[in-house]
Design an enzyme around this catalytic site. Structure first.
Site, PDB file in Angstrom:
ATOM      1  N   CYS A 134       2.470  -4.511   6.721  1.00 59.17           N
ATOM      2  CA  CYS A 134       2.908  -5.173   5.487  1.00 59.17           C
ATOM      3  C   CYS A 134       4.330  -5.716   5.638  1.00 59.17           C
ATOM      4  CB  CYS A 134       2.826  -4.192   4.318  1.00 59.17           C
ATOM      5  SG  CYS A 134       3.372  -4.926   2.773  1.00 59.17           S
ATOM      6  N   CYS A 137       6.439  -5.351   2.420  1.00 56.08           N
ATOM      7  CA  CYS A 137       6.959  -4.008   2.154  1.00 56.08           C
ATOM      8  C   CYS A 137       8.090  -3.655   3.116  1.00 56.08           C
ATOM      9  CB  CYS A 137       5.865  -2.946   2.323  1.00 56.08           C
ATOM     10  SG  CYS A 137       4.248  -3.424   1.754  1.00 56.08           S
ATOM     11  N   ASP A 138       7.943  -4.003   4.377  1.00 50.48           N
ATOM     12  CA  ASP A 138       8.819  -3.433   5.406  1.00 50.48           C
ATOM     13  C   ASP A 138       9.786  -4.413   6.063  1.00 50.48           C
ATOM     14  OD1 ASP A 138       7.561  -1.006   4.984  1.00 50.48           O
ATOM     15  OD2 ASP A 138       5.991  -1.428   6.445  1.00 50.48           O
TER      16      ASP A 138
END
Ligand code: NAP
Length: 326
Positions: A134, A137-138
């Site tokens: 992701c 997200c990261d």
């Protein structure tokens, strides 16, 4: 045990659109959201191709708007995961979650698909410590770092382009010498100053130091040459596997696990419909998933109406009102 007219399993665009149609038809509607509310699109940063948003929309914003719209008509979100399903006895269907049990006249399956894994040493060990599926997200954690992206499809290239906002370099490792991604994405990635490509190559192992990814062992499939490439992160975008295991063989699937539906979104079980990536391995867009969710809900509403006409439905409390202006 809670009785509902329509139970929707999955909260991606398909499930949330199905919820909107079902609730707006005045049927009590519950969505079991699963672990990742909003599904895959909720982990996508910029969504440029969902109509109605001329300037694009962030994935989480899009799913939140869909949720609010479905809730406006009385759909209920249950933040839980399905653990057991019994379709064998026919409608009403028993569906257990971790915390509750439901009895639903009709079920709409929109449980989607999950990102595939490389299945190489180091992959599991370094999840959240340099290995990710992701970028939204990261990506932030990789400011000024050098990272690898695995895959040659639309996801790999789109996410690689996004990751250039943070990383110093993004190297795309692809197992062939030809990309699968659309020409538009290819041209953006190929012309990007921070993006490099390594073709005909797979990752055999992800290596780390002090609990963080520090390198990957790459193998050229044509020459057999092996090298250890230093990297701070490995982002994996190599396709998806349908989440059909929970149905335990009760829904007919193709050999890859995609639920088979007819042209009315009906599965092999009377009263169970499906939409989105759990059955669609071709289009896989938020907008097509939404359309399939709407179609599945329309068929569920019709199906329930027919059973009601035959006097086969048990009375339950339906949503009381539809908001004004709808
Ligand atoms: P995909 O199109 O199936 O591509 C997967 C990529 O991973 C392929 O390049 C494949 O290589 C590679 N791969 C598969 N298994 C591998 C393994 N074990 N090791 C190394 N590489 C492996 O998946 P996707 O990119 O996630 O796209 C899925 C669908 O969503 C597509 O229909 C796509 O068009 C759509 N999508 C659209 C957009 C957009 O419109 N902007 C964005 C994202 C996704 P090969 O090429 O050699 O098979």
């Amino acid at each position: 045990m809670r009785k509902v007219r329509v139970l929707i399993i999955g909260s991606g665009p398909s499930g949330l659109t199905a919820a909107l149609y079902s609730a707006r038809a005045q049927l009590s509607t519950v969505v079991i959201t699963g672990m990742q509310f909003g599904g895959q699109i909720a982990t996508t940063h910029d969504v440029d191709n969902f109509p109605g948003f001329p300037d694009g929309v962030q994935g989480p914003d899009l799913t939140d708007k869909m949720r609010l719209q479905a809730e406006r008509f009385g759909a209920e979100m249950v933040y839980d995961i399905v653990t057991e399903i019994d379709f064998a006895g026919g409608s009403p269907f028993r569906v257990k979650t971790q915390n509750e049990e439901f009895l639903a006249d009709s079920v709409i399956v929109t449980i989607g698909a999950s990102p595939r894994r490389l299945n190489v040493p180091g992959e599991n060990e370094f999840i959240g410590r340099g290995v990710s599926w992701c970028a939204t997200c990261d990506g932030f954690f990789f400011r000024g770092k050098d990272i690898l992206v695995v895959g040659g499809g639309d996801s790999a290239l789109q996410e690689a382009i996004f990751l250039t906002k943070f990383a110093s370099t993004v190297t795309i490792v692809h197992r062939r010498d030809e990309l699968r991604a659309s020409v538009a994405l290819q041209s953006r990635a190929l012309n990007h100053e921070k993006i490099r490509f390594i073709y005909d190559t797979v990752i055999d192992e992800i290596k780390g130091e002090n609990g963080l990814v520090k390198g990957a062992v790459l193998r050229n499939l044509k020459t057999g040459a092996v090298e250890e490439k230093p990297t701070d992160g490995v982002f994996i975008f190599i396709g998806y596997t349908p989440n059909s295991a929970v149905f335990n063989g009760q829904l007919k699937t193709d050999p890859a696990g995609y639920v088979i539906v007819d042209n009315r979104m009906a599965t092999n079980i009377d009263g169970v419909f499906a939409g989105g990536e759990i059955h669609d391995d071709v289009f896989r867009q938020a907008i097509t998933a939404s359309g399939q969710g709407a179609a599945a809900a329309l068929m569920a509403v019709n199906w329930i109406g027919e059973r009601e006409g035959l006097g086969l439905l048990q009375p339950i409390e339906e949503p009381a009102t539809v908001p004004a202006g709808s």
